[in-house]
Write a protein that holds these residues in place. Structure first.
Motif, mmCIF file in Angstrom:
data_model
loop_
_atom_site.group_PDB
_atom_site.id
_atom_site.type_symbol
_atom_site.label_atom_id
_atom_site.label_comp_id
_atom_site.label_asym_id
_atom_site.label_seq_id
_atom_site.Cartn_x
_atom_site.Cartn_y
_atom_site.Cartn_z
ATOM 1 N N SER A 43 -29.603 -15.960 52.974
ATOM 2 C CA SER A 43 -29.941 -17.382 52.990
ATOM 3 C C SER A 43 -30.061 -17.940 51.583
ATOM 4 O O SER A 43 -29.588 -19.049 51.298
ATOM 5 N N GLY A 44 -30.677 -17.170 50.682
ATOM 6 C CA GLY A 44 -30.843 -17.638 49.315
ATOM 7 C C GLY A 44 -29.532 -17.853 48.601
ATOM 8 O O GLY A 44 -29.424 -18.696 47.704
ATOM 9 N N ALA A 45 -28.508 -17.091 48.985
ATOM 10 C CA ALA A 45 -27.179 -17.233 48.378
ATOM 11 C C ALA A 45 -26.265 -18.138 49.189
ATOM 12 O O ALA A 45 -25.088 -18.302 48.851
ATOM 13 N N GLY A 46 -26.787 -18.731 50.275
ATOM 14 C CA GLY A 46 -25.976 -19.628 51.100
ATOM 15 C C GLY A 46 -24.933 -18.927 51.927
ATOM 16 O O GLY A 46 -23.902 -19.514 52.273
ATOM 17 N N LEU A 47 -25.192 -17.657 52.290
ATOM 18 C CA LEU A 47 -24.208 -16.855 53.012
ATOM 19 C C LEU A 47 -24.442 -16.912 54.517
ATOM 20 O O LEU A 47 -25.451 -17.436 54.996
ATOM 21 N N LEU A 48 -23.498 -16.334 55.266
ATOM 22 C CA LEU A 48 -23.586 -16.258 56.719
ATOM 23 C C LEU A 48 -23.402 -14.814 57.153
ATOM 24 O O LEU A 48 -23.170 -13.929 56.335
ATOM 25 N N PRO A 119 -23.782 -14.338 44.948
ATOM 26 C CA PRO A 119 -23.422 -14.238 46.368
ATOM 27 C C PRO A 119 -22.872 -12.878 46.783
ATOM 28 O O PRO A 119 -23.208 -12.370 47.854
ATOM 29 N N LEU A 120 -22.029 -12.271 45.946
ATOM 30 C CA LEU A 120 -21.423 -10.999 46.315
ATOM 31 C C LEU A 120 -22.464 -9.879 46.337
ATOM 32 O O LEU A 120 -22.491 -9.054 47.256
ATOM 33 N N VAL A 121 -23.335 -9.850 45.331
ATOM 34 C CA VAL A 121 -24.401 -8.844 45.287
ATOM 35 C C VAL A 121 -25.390 -9.071 46.430
ATOM 36 O O VAL A 121 -25.834 -8.123 47.092
ATOM 37 N N ALA A 122 -25.737 -10.335 46.684
ATOM 38 C CA ALA A 122 -26.655 -10.650 47.777
ATOM 39 C C ALA A 122 -26.064 -10.233 49.120
ATOM 40 O O ALA A 122 -26.786 -9.757 50.006
ATOM 41 N N ALA A 123 -24.750 -10.398 49.263
ATOM 42 C CA ALA A 123 -24.088 -10.001 50.511
ATOM 43 C C ALA A 123 -24.191 -8.502 50.725
ATOM 44 O O ALA A 123 -24.499 -8.038 51.830
ATOM 45 N N LEU A 174 -17.157 -17.223 62.482
ATOM 46 C CA LEU A 174 -16.464 -17.312 61.197
ATOM 47 C C LEU A 174 -15.611 -18.568 61.115
ATOM 48 O O LEU A 174 -15.565 -19.235 60.072
ATOM 49 N N VAL A 175 -14.937 -18.920 62.202
ATOM 50 C CA VAL A 175 -14.105 -20.131 62.213
ATOM 51 C C VAL A 175 -14.958 -21.363 61.926
ATOM 52 O O VAL A 175 -14.602 -22.220 61.102
ATOM 53 N N PHE A 176 -16.117 -21.466 62.575
ATOM 54 C CA PHE A 176 -16.983 -22.626 62.362
ATOM 55 C C PHE A 176 -17.557 -22.657 60.948
ATOM 56 O O PHE A 176 -17.893 -23.726 60.435
ATOM 57 N N SER A 177 -17.673 -21.482 60.323
ATOM 58 C CA SER A 177 -18.232 -21.447 58.975
ATOM 59 C C SER A 177 -17.344 -22.153 57.971
ATOM 60 O O SER A 177 -17.815 -22.589 56.912
ATOM 61 N N PHE A 178 -16.038 -22.297 58.265
ATOM 62 C CA PHE A 178 -15.132 -22.982 57.342
ATOM 63 C C PHE A 178 -15.489 -24.462 57.194
ATOM 64 O O PHE A 178 -15.084 -25.099 56.220
ATOM 65 N N PHE A 179 -16.259 -25.010 58.143
ATOM 66 C CA PHE A 179 -16.632 -26.419 58.068
ATOM 67 C C PHE A 179 -17.811 -26.666 57.132
ATOM 68 O O PHE A 179 -18.058 -27.816 56.746
ATOM 69 N N ILE A 180 -18.543 -25.600 56.763
ATOM 70 C CA ILE A 180 -19.752 -25.822 55.971
ATOM 71 C C ILE A 180 -19.814 -24.969 54.704
ATOM 72 O O ILE A 180 -20.729 -25.138 53.903
ATOM 73 N N ALA A 181 -18.865 -24.065 54.507
ATOM 74 C CA ALA A 181 -18.948 -23.147 53.366
ATOM 75 C C ALA A 181 -17.609 -23.059 52.648
ATOM 76 O O ALA A 181 -16.551 -23.323 53.221
ATOM 77 N N TYR A 183 -14.538 -21.036 50.485
ATOM 78 C CA TYR A 183 -13.805 -19.800 50.757
ATOM 79 C C TYR A 183 -14.489 -18.590 50.122
ATOM 80 O O TYR A 183 -14.506 -17.500 50.703
ATOM 81 N N TYR A 184 -15.045 -18.774 48.928
ATOM 82 C CA TYR A 184 -15.705 -17.646 48.264
ATOM 83 C C TYR A 184 -16.956 -17.225 49.012
ATOM 84 O O TYR A 184 -17.224 -16.028 49.180
ATOM 85 N N ILE A 185 -17.727 -18.204 49.483
ATOM 86 C CA ILE A 185 -18.938 -17.886 50.258
ATOM 87 C C ILE A 185 -18.560 -17.176 51.548
ATOM 88 O O ILE A 185 -19.221 -16.209 51.960
ATOM 89 N N ILE A 186 -17.499 -17.607 52.189
ATOM 90 C CA ILE A 186 -17.045 -16.938 53.414
ATOM 91 C C ILE A 186 -16.591 -15.519 53.102
ATOM 92 O O ILE A 186 -16.890 -14.581 53.852
ATOM 93 N N PHE A 187 -15.866 -15.341 51.998
ATOM 94 C CA PHE A 187 -15.447 -13.998 51.584
ATOM 95 C C PHE A 187 -16.659 -13.092 51.372
ATOM 96 O O PHE A 187 -16.687 -11.954 51.869
#
Length: 212
Positions: A43-48, A119-123, A174-181, A183-187
């Protein structure tokens, strides 16, 4: 009174095949605490992530409502299926684990904060922590609810393969995440989900852990 004491001793007893009530309580608490730290990192990194946690994240980011409240609400429809598929004990433990995690994700950030999160480390660390939390819950016959319960129910009911059903649900999130995040955050979110699932796949086997 003489009839009650043996029953209490039996409930508190621990063996290689069965956990005591105290052990179950500790396992649920540990699982919820580990999952909470993982959720805080994501959440802190804005990830899903996938599953009902992913749905809760989407609703949290889209509406501003707290993740804890969304996570608790999203899981409500699955308890009936948990009862039918796995029994009363599993359903009650899962309800307790979800409720605890929902409360902790709302309260713990008031006492623990992260000032700098890549984000990558937090993931990676978030996925690992949530995976470890789920391992603790699985070993005490509990879970954090989610699409896995529905997938198993649909497999029993219609013969659909649970793994494919779970994949379809997670893919929809994941598809719905494209509306709010971005590409890097989704990755990065996908990396976290891979770490989480690898943690479970490598460490969770019923034939290696038999306690109930």
């Amino acid at each position: 009174m003489s009839d009650v004491r043996p029953k209490l001793r039996e409930m508190m007893a621990s063996s290689a095949e069965r956990h005591s009530i105290i052990e179950d309580a500790q396992g649920l608490a540990a699982g919820g605490m580990l999952a909470t730290l993982g959720v805080m990192l994501l959440s802190g990194a804005g990830l899903l992530t996938g599953g009902t946690a992913g749905v809760a994240f989407l609703l949290h980011y889209a509406t501003g409502f707290s993740f804890g409240a969304m996570f608790f609400a999203v899981n409500l429809p699955f308890y009936y299926l948990a009862l039918k598929r796995f029994g009363l004990a599993f359903m009650l433990k899962t309800f307790a684990a979800v409720a605890l995690t929902s409360v902790l994700t709302e309260t713990v950030p008031h006492y623990i904060g992260f000032s700098n999160l890549d984000p990558l480390v937090a993931a990676a660390f978030g996925g690992l922590l949530i995976g470890a939390g789920l391992l603790a819950l699985f070993r005490h016959r509990a879970s954090l609810g989610g699409f896995g319960i529905l997938a198993l129910y649909l497999q029993d009911r219609f013969g659909w393969r649970a793994g494919l059903v779970q994949l379809a649900f997670d893919g929809t999130v994941l598809v719905f995440s494209f509306f709010i995040a971005s590409y890097y955050i989704i990755f990065c979110s996908v990396v976290g989900a891979v770490v989480l699932n690898l943690t479970l796949a490598i460490n969770h086997r019923k034939d290696r852990y038999i306690a109930m």
